[in-house]
Every structure is written in structure tokens, then in C-alpha cells.
Design a protein around this motif. Sequence first.
Motif, PDB file in Angstrom:
ATOM      1  N   GLU A   1       0.833  -1.200   0.000  1.00 36.72           N
ATOM      2  CA  GLU A   1       0.000   0.000   0.000  1.00 36.72           C
ATOM      3  C   GLU A   1       0.880   1.268   0.000  1.00 36.72           C
ATOM      4  O   GLU A   1       0.609   2.247  -0.712  1.00 36.72           O
ATOM      5  CB  GLU A   1      -0.925  -0.006   1.203  1.00 36.72           C
ATOM      6  CG  GLU A   1      -1.998  -1.083   1.129  1.00 36.72           C
ATOM      7  CD  GLU A   1      -2.826  -1.135   2.394  1.00 36.72           C
ATOM      8  OE1 GLU A   1      -2.442  -0.438   3.368  1.00 36.72           O
ATOM      9  OE2 GLU A   1      -3.837  -1.857   2.428  1.00 36.72           O
ATOM     10  N   ILE A   2       1.910   1.222   0.848  1.00 37.92           N
ATOM     11  CA  ILE A   2       2.828   2.378   0.911  1.00 37.92           C
ATOM     12  C   ILE A   2       3.498   2.594  -0.449  1.00 37.92           C
ATOM     13  O   ILE A   2       3.630   3.721  -0.942  1.00 37.92           O
ATOM     14  CB  ILE A   2       3.882   2.155   2.014  1.00 37.92           C
ATOM     15  CG1 ILE A   2       3.207   2.152   3.398  1.00 37.92           C
ATOM     16  CG2 ILE A   2       4.954   3.224   1.941  1.00 37.92           C
ATOM     17  CD1 ILE A   2       4.141   1.779   4.537  1.00 37.92           C
TER      18      ILE A   2
ATOM     19  N   LYS B   1       1.963   6.586  -6.907  1.00 33.93           N
ATOM     20  CA  LYS B   1       0.945   7.543  -7.331  1.00 33.93           C
ATOM     21  C   LYS B   1       1.434   8.977  -7.173  1.00 33.93           C
ATOM     22  O   LYS B   1       1.236   9.827  -8.049  1.00 33.93           O
ATOM     23  CB  LYS B   1      -0.334   7.348  -6.522  1.00 33.93           C
ATOM     24  CG  LYS B   1      -1.104   6.087  -6.891  1.00 33.93           C
ATOM     25  CD  LYS B   1      -2.372   5.977  -6.063  1.00 33.93           C
ATOM     26  CE  LYS B   1      -3.180   4.743  -6.453  1.00 33.93           C
ATOM     27  NZ  LYS B   1      -4.406   4.611  -5.628  1.00 33.93           N
ATOM     28  N   ARG B   2       2.102   9.264  -6.040  1.00 31.96           N
ATOM     29  CA  ARG B   2       2.645  10.612  -5.819  1.00 31.96           C
ATOM     30  C   ARG B   2       3.692  10.965  -6.866  1.00 31.96           C
ATOM     31  O   ARG B   2       3.748  12.078  -7.393  1.00 31.96           O
ATOM     32  CB  ARG B   2       3.237  10.704  -4.419  1.00 31.96           C
ATOM     33  CG  ARG B   2       2.211  10.667  -3.307  1.00 31.96           C
ATOM     34  CD  ARG B   2       2.885  10.636  -1.953  1.00 31.96           C
ATOM     35  NE  ARG B   2       1.921  10.507  -0.866  1.00 31.96           N
ATOM     36  CZ  ARG B   2       2.268  10.315   0.411  1.00 31.96           C
ATOM     37  NH1 ARG B   2       3.558  10.218   0.746  1.00 31.96           N
ATOM     38  NH2 ARG B   2       1.331  10.219   1.341  1.00 31.96           N
ATOM     39  N   PHE B   3       4.552   9.997  -7.185  1.00 30.80           N
ATOM     40  CA  PHE B   3       5.613  10.237  -8.164  1.00 30.80           C
ATOM     41  C   PHE B   3       5.025  10.499  -9.548  1.00 30.80           C
ATOM     42  O   PHE B   3       5.457  11.393 -10.280  1.00 30.80           O
ATOM     43  CB  PHE B   3       6.561   9.034  -8.197  1.00 30.80           C
ATOM     44  CG  PHE B   3       7.700   9.199  -9.165  1.00 30.80           C
ATOM     45  CD1 PHE B   3       8.716  10.109  -8.909  1.00 30.80           C
ATOM     46  CD2 PHE B   3       7.746   8.440 -10.326  1.00 30.80           C
ATOM     47  CE1 PHE B   3       9.760  10.268  -9.806  1.00 30.80           C
ATOM     48  CE2 PHE B   3       8.787   8.596 -11.217  1.00 30.80           C
ATOM     49  CZ  PHE B   3       9.807   9.509 -10.966  1.00 30.80           C
ATOM     50  N   VAL B   4       3.976   9.696  -9.875  1.00 31.14           N
ATOM     51  CA  VAL B   4       3.320   9.898 -11.170  1.00 31.14           C
ATOM     52  C   VAL B   4       2.659  11.274 -11.236  1.00 31.14           C
ATOM     53  O   VAL B   4       2.736  11.977 -12.247  1.00 31.14           O
ATOM     54  CB  VAL B   4       2.287   8.776 -11.423  1.00 31.14           C
ATOM     55  CG1 VAL B   4       1.432   9.097 -12.663  1.00 31.14           C
ATOM     56  CG2 VAL B   4       2.995   7.444 -11.619  1.00 31.14           C
ATOM     57  N   CYS B   5       2.009  11.669 -10.143  1.00 34.28           N
ATOM     58  CA  CYS B   5       1.384  13.001 -10.095  1.00 34.28           C
ATOM     59  C   CYS B   5       2.426  14.111 -10.247  1.00 34.28           C
ATOM     60  O   CYS B   5       2.214  15.106 -10.939  1.00 34.28           O
ATOM     61  CB  CYS B   5       0.603  13.170  -8.784  1.00 34.28           C
ATOM     62  SG  CYS B   5      -0.861  12.114  -8.654  1.00 34.28           S
TER      63      CYS B   5
END
Length: 222
Positions: free
Chosen positions: A16-17, A23-27
Motif C-alpha cells: 500500500e505504501i 501515485k505521488r511520483f506519477v502526479c
Amino acid sequence: MSSEKNLARKIVKWEEILVRRIKRFVCFLLAVVWLIGTLTSAYSQQASSQKFVYIKPQFENVMFWENGWISYLQGGKWGIMNSFGQVLLKPQFDKIEPVVYDGRAIMGIEDKLYKDIFVVWQNGRAGFVDSNLKILAKPELDSFEVLNPWLSLYVCKKDGKYGFLNLDKKVYITPQFDKMYFVVVLSYNLNGKYFNPHIKCTLPNENNKEFCLYALDLKDGT
């Protein structure tokens, strides 16, 4: 058995982490791409809104002046165009020069540049033109010489006659006089010796004080 469950929970938690970090990196990457795209688009619009002038190589020489003129040499003659490449004066002059007073290192006289008046030469004779393409004096002068840096006057000579050009007011008096004099004013002294011609007079607002006005002969404009 409990240890296997704890291990499974830890693995799920790390997954999950890891997913959140991905997801943060992709954003972050998407934000960077968007920012670069926005800046590139803005720069492209700005660049496309500017007017660029390209003139294909065709001149033997060019000179750029502060007033926006470009003088160009073509076929051995100089002409003038503006910064958009539009011809203002066709090639016809042997030389185009700025009007510059070369200040002497006395009495604090400094060099002076007249940005909107140019000397044009044609067949060995000089003339003057201003930034509005007004011909102040046709290229027919034998010589010209600065009279006085404070007065901004040029003494001009043609065929043995004298005239002058006021550089500040752009007033030109064609050469027509046999002699020109520079008038000097001094306090009158009974025992003084004065050049000829001279005259004794009083001046306004000087409490009837007497003065002597005499003229210095200008020889070839010096």
C-alpha cells in the motif's frame, strides 16, 4: 501461524505504501510535464507575436545607427533603410557619417554627438540630412567646420562663400557671404585697443554701462 499472518499484513502494508508513493511520483511527473508544456506554449506565443525581419545577404557593408537607421553599401554607394528593411534613400552617397564634435581637452569641453543629423558625401562634397530624411544641405559644400561647441554652429563654405548650419535648430543658411565674423562683447575701456570693425554701445538692463562690440574674422571656418 500467527507469524505468517503478521508477515502477510506487513507485506500488504508495504504494498500500500509503495502504491501511494508511485501515485505521488506519477502526479509529480504529470505536474512537471504540464508546467513545461505551459511555459513552452507561452514562449511560442510570445515569439510568434514578435516581428522578425530577415534580409538576405546582398550588401557589401552595413552600419546601424541609434535612431533606427541602417545605412547599407551596395554597388559602391551608400543608401539608408529603416529597421524593417524598407529603403528610405536609395544608394547614392559615397559616405554617410554622424555629426560629432571632437571636444578639446581645454575648458572642460566634451565630445558631442548629434544623433539625428548626418553628413552625406557625394562626389567629394558634403551635405546634411536629418532623421526625418529632410535634406538640410545638399551635398555641394566644399568644407564645413565647427564654429563654437556651445553654439552648435557649423561654418559651411562653397565656391569661396560662407554660410552656416545651426545643428540644434536645424537652420541652414546657404553659403552667400564673402566674410563672416564672430561678435565679441567686452566692457568698454577708453584706453583699450580693439579690433576693427568695432562699435561702442550700451546694452539693455546694464545700467547704461558702455560695451565694445568687435568682430573676429573667421578664416576658412576656424
